[in-house]
Scaffold this motif. Structure first.
Motif, mmCIF file in Angstrom:
data_model
loop_
_atom_site.group_PDB
_atom_site.id
_atom_site.type_symbol
_atom_site.label_atom_id
_atom_site.label_comp_id
_atom_site.label_asym_id
_atom_site.label_seq_id
_atom_site.Cartn_x
_atom_site.Cartn_y
_atom_site.Cartn_z
ATOM 1 N N ILE A 1 0.837 -1.202 0.000
ATOM 2 C CA ILE A 1 0.000 0.000 0.000
ATOM 3 C C ILE A 1 0.868 1.247 0.000
ATOM 4 C CG2 ILE A 1 -1.691 1.308 1.346
ATOM 5 C CD1 ILE A 1 -2.843 -1.342 2.275
ATOM 6 N N GLU A 2 1.910 1.254 0.850
ATOM 7 C CA GLU A 2 2.776 2.431 0.904
ATOM 8 C C GLU A 2 3.491 2.655 -0.417
ATOM 9 O OE1 GLU A 2 4.736 3.869 4.468
ATOM 10 O OE2 GLU A 2 6.651 3.420 3.507
ATOM 11 N N LEU B 1 3.144 6.084 -2.622
ATOM 12 C CA LEU B 1 4.326 6.889 -2.934
ATOM 13 C C LEU B 1 4.556 7.025 -4.432
ATOM 14 C CD1 LEU B 1 6.773 5.614 -0.174
ATOM 15 C CD2 LEU B 1 5.901 7.946 -0.419
ATOM 16 N N ALA B 2 3.911 6.181 -5.222
ATOM 17 C CA ALA B 2 4.038 6.314 -6.670
ATOM 18 C C ALA B 2 3.371 7.574 -7.184
ATOM 19 C CB ALA B 2 3.430 5.088 -7.352
ATOM 20 N N ILE B 3 2.485 8.158 -6.361
ATOM 21 C CA ILE B 3 1.751 9.336 -6.835
ATOM 22 C C ILE B 3 1.753 10.490 -5.833
ATOM 23 C CG2 ILE B 3 -0.493 8.565 -5.965
ATOM 24 C CD1 ILE B 3 -1.707 9.608 -8.604
ATOM 25 N N ILE B 4 1.925 10.189 -4.548
ATOM 26 C CA ILE B 4 1.971 11.231 -3.517
ATOM 27 C C ILE B 4 3.351 11.223 -2.881
ATOM 28 C CG2 ILE B 4 1.021 12.036 -1.324
ATOM 29 C CD1 ILE B 4 -1.634 10.816 -2.108
ATOM 30 N N LYS C 1 -8.883 9.537 -7.952
ATOM 31 C CA LYS C 1 -9.119 8.462 -8.904
ATOM 32 C C LYS C 1 -7.810 7.801 -9.341
ATOM 33 C CE LYS C 1 -11.345 7.260 -13.274
ATOM 34 N NZ LYS C 1 -10.253 6.344 -13.598
ATOM 35 N N SER C 2 -6.788 8.627 -9.610
ATOM 36 C CA SER C 2 -5.494 8.071 -10.020
ATOM 37 C C SER C 2 -4.926 7.159 -8.943
ATOM 38 C CB SER C 2 -4.506 9.206 -10.319
ATOM 39 O OG SER C 2 -4.945 9.982 -11.404
#
Length: 422
Positions: free
Chosen positions: A339-340, A344-347, A384-385
């Protein structure tokens, strides 16, 4: 300065490591069967001696529940007059687990930790700020003893009071810190960190919880530290069981003091070397409380290629997660680290998040709450992303909500990301 703390031990050929392990294992087995708990357990297996290392697989596996059954002193292998230290778990889920140590056990644990600290380049000219808890938890004390054995100046600040942590790093020219990744992230995110400068700080020793590659990269870029992963657990004397060297090619397990196995957590059978599974450890030297085949519940694999640092003790990959941290949502196995990594892939970090698991009409729902900057609170496209990325990582559609930074609870110890709602 020499490259090795003890070159003769750290560069032993594998055949000699195995010979040493067998001799130590025979001694530990002899110690173990003197304890009330092992005497009963071994009697039920029909095993009366160890002839080869492979014989260890004939012994039962132990875990925390086993240790609780032996509470308080069923695993002591020496007279109580020789006990120098007692550590226990918090006992928040029932009977605590107990660790007994003689003074010799403490000395060996300190020496093992010192070996790891020397390996990463720390010397008696360094100052270590120890941000781990002291007391019943072994993480702070054993790091402390290992550092002092090398003549390193230790600042035993423990956890909490982030402003003072930052000020002391600056005031005392601290060169190395020891913390959980979650707490280090929290400190870095302290509002005034940009006003402070740490010209002497060069090393961060990270332990007690898993750290994603993206989080590691963020910490490195934010304060330009060389990060070293340090692995340990209270049942194996605390930190220093395995440690990353300056080659950063995995964590060396000190095989002259620990015997490792990797098993399939479902079948409990050994997996081929190099395959992922659960790490099982046997302490080969402890006098007070021998533990044979202890299930760590940590998921990793043995790295089979030689390390460029020249040490021959085999390495494990960074811990992926824990079998007891894994949760199942409608038949799908999920680790918090997955999950992390997806988040982290987007935030970008700093990151604080919690998963609440709720069951309705026989189906479980994954409710993910994430702290974001104010400008993203109503960003539906980001929502959504993130939902799409998470579904691709864990194959489960999560219910995501954004909250303001500072809303979720902070922790100075191990981060708790998964909460089961009743």
């Amino acid at each position: 300065m020499p490259h090795f703390y003890d070159e003769s031990l750290e560069t032993l050929p594998l055949s000699e490591i195995k010979e040493r392990q067998l001799n130590l294992l025979k001694q530990q087995f002899a110690r173990a069967i003197q304890t009330p708990f092992y005497a009963q357990m071994i009697r039920n297996t029909g095993i009366d001696e160890i002839k080869t290392i492979a014989d260890i697989t004939r012994l039962p596996l132990l875990d925390k529940e086993t240790l609780r059954k032996a509470y308080p002193d069923g695993l002591i292998a020496v007279s109580k007059e020789k006990i120098a230290r007692i550590h226990t778990s918090s006992g928040t889920t029932g009977i605590p687990t107990v660790l007994y140590l003689t003074q010799n056990d403490i000395n060996i644990a300190a020496d093992t930790m010192a070996r790891g600290l020397w390996m990463i380049g720390l010397r008696n000219s360094d100052t270590l700020q120890n941000m781990m808890s002291y007391g019943l938890f072994t993480g702070g004390l054993m790091m402390h003893y290992g550092a002092e054995k090398l003549g390193i100046t230790v600042l035993p600040i423990s956890t909490g009071n982030s402003m003072r942590q930052l000020q002391y790093i600056q005031d005392f020219n601290v060169t190395a810190i020891h913390a959980t990744p979650g707490y280090l992230e929290h400190i870095i995110n302290t509002s005034c960190i940009d006003q402070l400068r740490f010209p002497f700080l060069k090393t961060a020793i990270i332990g007690a919880e898993a750290m994603s590659p993206k989080m590691r990269q963020w910490i490195h870029e934010k304060i330009e530290l060389e990060i070293f992963d340090c692995y340990g657990l209270s049942e194996m004397n605390g930190p220093g069981v395995a440690m990353e060297c300056t080659a950063h090619q995995g964590l060396h397990i000190w095989e002259d003091r620990y015997l490792m196995e990797i098993i399939d957590p479902k079948t409990l059978q050994p997996v081929p070397e190099g395959e992922e599974g659960e790490l099982v450890l046997t302490d080969l030297t402890r006098e007070a409380m021998p533990l044979l085949r202890y299930r760590t519940h940590d998921i990793t694999r043995i790295l089979t290629h030689p390390c460029s640092c020249g040490r021959t003790h085999r390495r494990i990959a960074p811990i992926k997660g824990r079998t007891d941290d894994m949760f199942i949502i409608n038949g799908v196995n999920i680790f918090p680290s997955q999950i992390e990594e997806a988040i982290l892939a987007i935030i970008p970090p700093p990151l604080n998040w919690i998963v609440y698991i709720k069951e309705e009409n026989g189906l479980k729902k994954l409710l993910l709450t994430i702290e974001v900057e104010k400008r993203f609170l109503s960003d539906n496209s980001l929502l959504k992303s993130l939902s799409d990325i998470l579904q691709s990582f864990i194959t489960v559609k999560p219910y995501i909500s954004f909250v303001s930074v500072g809303t979720l609870p902070k922790t100075t110890g191990k981060t708790k990301h998964i909460i089961q709602l009743k």
